[in-house]
Scaffold this motif. Structure first.
Motif, short mmCIF file in Angstrom:
data_model
loop_
_atom_site.label_atom_id
_atom_site.label_comp_id
_atom_site.label_asym_id
_atom_site.label_seq_id
_atom_site.Cartn_x
_atom_site.Cartn_y
_atom_site.Cartn_z
N TRP A 16 0.84 -1.20 0.00
CA TRP A 16 0.00 0.00 0.00
C TRP A 16 0.88 1.25 0.00
N VAL A 19 2.06 1.96 -3.44
CA VAL A 19 1.00 2.57 -4.26
C VAL A 19 0.91 4.07 -3.96
N LEU A 20 0.93 4.41 -2.68
CA LEU A 20 0.85 5.82 -2.29
C LEU A 20 2.07 6.60 -2.74
N ARG A 21 3.26 6.01 -2.59
CA ARG A 21 4.48 6.69 -3.04
C ARG A 21 4.42 6.96 -4.54
N GLU A 22 3.98 5.98 -5.30
CA GLU A 22 3.91 6.16 -6.75
C GLU A 22 2.89 7.23 -7.12
N ARG A 23 1.72 7.17 -6.55
CA ARG A 23 0.64 8.11 -6.90
C ARG A 23 0.98 9.54 -6.55
N PHE A 24 1.64 9.74 -5.38
CA PHE A 24 1.90 11.09 -4.90
C PHE A 24 3.37 11.50 -4.97
N ALA A 25 4.17 10.73 -5.70
CA ALA A 25 5.59 11.03 -5.90
C ALA A 25 6.32 11.24 -4.58
#
Length: 93
Positions: A16, A19-25
């Motif tokens: 998870w 996913v958050l790191r990728e979505r919000f850079a």
């Protein structure tokens, strides 16, 4: 989804977090999972369970206003954990 499906070991949060790191850079250091889980534990035990997510939100808000560095996050989380532990030991609460 059953209740047990939603109760994950801390390391299961890695997917998870990715996913958050990728979505919000976000960088790896931007999401200190263990630190936030420790904060939630301290607040849940020292204040009340519903106070844990609220306190995590406050930690993010205050750390962001302070500059948002990993050091800012650690300092704010430490302060909130300290308050929660004091709250638990305060006989007036």
């Amino acid at each position: 989804m059953t209740e047990n499906d939603r109760t994950l070991p801390p390391e299961a949060l890695d997917d998870w977090a990715a996913v958050l790191r990728e979505r919000f850079a976000l960088a790896e250091d931007d999401l200190p999972i263990a630190l936030i889980l420790d904060l939630a534990r301290d607040v849940a035990n020292g204040v009340a369970r519903p106070a844990a997510p609220f306190s995590a939100f406050v930690a993010g808000l205050v750390a962001g206003r302070a500059g948002g560095s990993p050091g800012d996050v650690r300092a704010v989380v430490a302060a909130i954990s300290e308050l929660a532990l004091a709250h638990r030991s305060d006989p007036g609460t």
